[in-house]
Design an enzyme around this catalytic site. Structure first.
Site, PDB file in Angstrom:
ATOM      1  N   ASN A   1      26.633  61.605  49.943  1.00 18.11           N
ATOM      2  CA  ASN A   1      25.465  62.395  49.555  1.00 18.11           C
ATOM      3  C   ASN A   1      25.675  63.228  48.301  1.00 18.11           C
ATOM      4  OD1 ASN A   1      23.924  65.327  50.177  1.00 18.11           O
ATOM      5  ND2 ASN A   1      22.676  63.502  50.164  1.00 18.11           N
TER       6      ASN A   1
ATOM      7  N   GLU B   1      20.747  69.276  58.453  1.00 14.97           N
ATOM      8  CA  GLU B   1      20.542  67.998  57.768  1.00 14.97           C
ATOM      9  C   GLU B   1      19.557  67.128  58.547  1.00 14.97           C
ATOM     10  OE1 GLU B   1      21.683  67.299  54.684  1.00 14.97           O
ATOM     11  OE2 GLU B   1      22.292  69.386  54.818  1.00 14.97           O
TER      12      GLU B   1
ATOM     13  N   TRP C   1      16.279  68.247  57.646  1.00 13.48           N
ATOM     14  CA  TRP C   1      15.882  67.701  56.341  1.00 13.48           C
ATOM     15  C   TRP C   1      15.232  66.331  56.505  1.00 13.48           C
ATOM     16  CZ3 TRP C   1      14.783  68.892  51.572  1.00 13.48           C
ATOM     17  CH2 TRP C   1      15.205  70.136  51.087  1.00 13.48           C
TER      18      TRP C   1
ATOM     19  N   TRP D   1      12.481  58.439  37.740  1.00 12.67           N
ATOM     20  CA  TRP D   1      13.119  58.516  39.056  1.00 12.67           C
ATOM     21  C   TRP D   1      12.753  57.331  39.919  1.00 12.67           C
ATOM     22  CZ3 TRP D   1       9.901  58.756  43.315  1.00 12.67           C
ATOM     23  CH2 TRP D   1       8.584  59.154  43.095  1.00 12.67           C
TER      24      TRP D   1
ATOM     25  N   TRP E   1      14.657  61.720  45.729  1.00 16.06           N
ATOM     26  CA  TRP E   1      14.520  61.437  44.299  1.00 16.06           C
ATOM     27  C   TRP E   1      13.546  62.400  43.640  1.00 16.06           C
ATOM     28  CZ3 TRP E   1      17.300  58.813  40.834  1.00 16.06           C
ATOM     29  CH2 TRP E   1      18.283  57.937  41.323  1.00 16.06           C
TER      30      TRP E   1
ATOM     31  N   TRP F   1       9.569  60.138  30.008  1.00 13.94           N
ATOM     32  CA  TRP F   1      10.697  59.274  30.364  1.00 13.94           C
ATOM     33  C   TRP F   1      10.949  58.296  29.229  1.00 13.94           C
ATOM     34  CZ3 TRP F   1      12.778  61.399  34.416  1.00 13.94           C
ATOM     35  CH2 TRP F   1      11.981  61.977  35.410  1.00 13.94           C
TER      36      TRP F   1
END
Length: 507
Positions: A344, A278, A281, A362, A385, A309
């Site tokens: 998360n 993580e 990440w 988004w 996102w 959208w």
DNA sequence: TTTTGAGTTGTTCGA
DNA sequence: GTCGAACAACTCAAA
């Protein structure tokens, strides 16, 4: 003023609000010269992404803690407000400093600002030095074999694990030499970083303790109690098995190096490996932001600029307030609103619903998170996102649409999380907790739930939402196909054609 | 250069 | 109820 004392060094604090493992502060202290630490509240520099409300709240606590630490070390923190370049120039004049040290930031606007300041001050013979405090690996250090930045996480992760290990943490300076005449400082309170009318921060205060000491404590508690169960437990929002270090990391109250080595010092398990992953990440997100500075604003896959959208203020509002009618999603958004943080697993479910079932752009979700999260971080927020929306470099398959009911049943089977945050349906049995609209009348009645009155009917039905999302994604493909000659793309014979196009563009 | 295997986090359907 | 396959097409990264 004794002519013998050498000019002081200004240490400019930004997103490194700690005294331990702070390379800029460490280097300044090591010279033995006087140190003038400063934090500048520069609204203009943050212009594209001004601090959100929750971030401002956290910043106050982080600065208060840093003030205390630096005062104890002998060099009180100077608080100034205004344009960073101007403030620094003024401070150089006031203190007679001939050097300026800082730890690097990686947001596009910050890089620009810092570059300009460095150029301007170097021209005035100020010794400007920048250090790495925030990343285990500089974005330019990890590259593919062909010297390009990684776009896919897994190979990036591998490359990181094969790279020379990150430095071990530096100790905090034992003491600092202060400058003879302390320059004026704003009062932290006067910055009004915390909300007053109304004071909405009660939930934040209950959930968090900003500051370096609290960060360290949080890390040891996590390593002592939770990391062993992290591999699976991190997905269960009803249990406190995540590290909750994200806001501390964002503000630099603790360094990733510190976390990395502290974790490696423990017994190595699947939990520690997953946790370290993580952290990687986080590195990957910074890496992407550095190499693709449009990341916060534009989809990295250009075809997504044409995505249909359906921006809808009412739907967005329902999502923001936790009134979508999907319990796990509503629980997440209410946790966010109340505490400035969301688990998360729930972030993914909630984001997926907004982007896919509700077809909201988004960027609207990212903006809401930016304003409400105490850990709002441009690199992490933008990367995540884009990942959920499927428009990032390492895109999710288009058909990966989270089903909030299945996710709820799988990860909040006992309902602890939903019951905590959506009390109006807390008396529903587990079986119906994640899909109250399917519950028999009698069950609803016994639980005191009146759908549409005490808790919303889903704003969009699951199947319709999923189908609509899949159809919308299909339009991208169709739009793509119209650009190309008749033979169906994707088939083997179409491949060389694309390569040719790419090659010709490059040459 | 060309080829090949793989890609954080999922869901559904049918056997 | 459990399990595997299907769900697009494409790009990335390395061999």
């Amino acid at each position: 003023m004794p002519a013998t004392s050498p000019p002081p060094i200004i240490v400019w604090f930004r997103q490194d609000l700690r005294v331990a493992d702070n390379p800029a502060l460490h280097a300044a202290a090591a010279t033995g010269r006087a140190v003038a630490p400063v934090y500048i509240l520069d609204n203009a520099a943050d212009a594209p992404w001004p601090l959100g409300g929750a971030s401002r709240w956290w910043l106050h606590g982080a600065l208060a803690a840093l003030q205390a630490s630096l005062a104890k070390l002998g060099a009180p923190l100077i608080l100034r407000q205004g344009d960073s370049a101007n403030v620094l120039a003024a401070l150089i004049k006031e203190t007679g400093a001939d050097a300026l040290y800082w730890n690097r930031c990686y947001e596009p606007a910050a890089i620009e600002r810092d570059k300009d300041i460095k150029t301007a001050l170097k021209a005035r013979h100020i010794d400007v030095q920048s250090f790495n405090s925030a990343l285990l690996f500089e974005p330019w250090e990890i590259r593919t074999q062909s010297e390009t930045p990684f776009k896919v996480f897994t190979p990036f992760h591998k490359a990181v694990l094969n790279a020379p290990p990150p430095r071990t943490p530096l100790a905090a300076p034992k003491k600092l030499v202060s400058i003879p005449q302390q320059p004026a400082s704003d009062a932290l309170e006067a910055w009004n970083l915390r909300p007053t009318k109304p004071d909405w921060a009660g939930g934040l205060r209950a959930a968090w303790s900003p500051g370096e000491a609290a960060a360290k404590k949080r890390l040891s508690q996590f390593l002592d109690n939770a990391v062993a169960h992290y591999a699976k437990g991190r997905d269960v929002p009803g249990e406190a098995l995540t590290s909750r270090l994200s806001p501390h990391l964002h503000f630099g109250e603790i360094s990733p190096h510190h976390i990395w080595h502290a974790t490696l010092a423990r017994e190595q398990t699947s939990g520690t490996a997953t946790f370290l992953k993580e952290l990687v990440w986080r590195e990957f997100a910074y890496h992407l932001l550095y190499h693709f500075p449009v990341l916060p604003d534009e989809p990295l896959r250009p075809e997504f600029k044409a995505f249909p959208w359906k921006a809808d203020a009412k739907l967005l509002r329902a999502w923001q307030r936790g009134l979508t009618g999907y319990p796990i999603v509503d629980a997440g958004l209410r946790e966010l609103w109340a505490t400035g943080w969301m688990h998360n697993r729930v972030r993914m479910i909630a984001a997926s619903l907004l982007v896919k079932h509700l077809l909201q752009p988004w960027q609207a979700g990212a903006a809401w998170f930016w304003d409400t999260l105490v850990d709002a971080d441009l690199a992490n927020n933008s990367t995540s996102w884009q990942w959920v929306a499927g428009c990032g470099t390492d895109a999710a398959p288009y058909f990966r649409v989270f089903n909030p009911v299945l996710q709820g049943l799988k990860f909040d089977a006992g309902g602890a999380y939903v019951r905590r945050w959506v009390p109006e349906i807390a008396r529903l049995p587990d079986e119906w907790l994640h899909k109250p609209w399917d519950a028999p009348e009698g069950v609803l009645k016994d639980a005191g739930v009146m759908l549409g009155r005490t808790y919303p009917i889903p704003v969009v039905s699951l199947n319709a939402g999923r189908d609509r999302a899949l159809a919308a994604f299909k339009t991208l493909r169709v739009a793509d196909e119209t650009d190309m000659s008749p033979p169906r793309p994707g088939s083997r014979e179409a491949r060389p054609k694309r390569k040719l196009q790419r090659g010709s563009r490059a040459s």
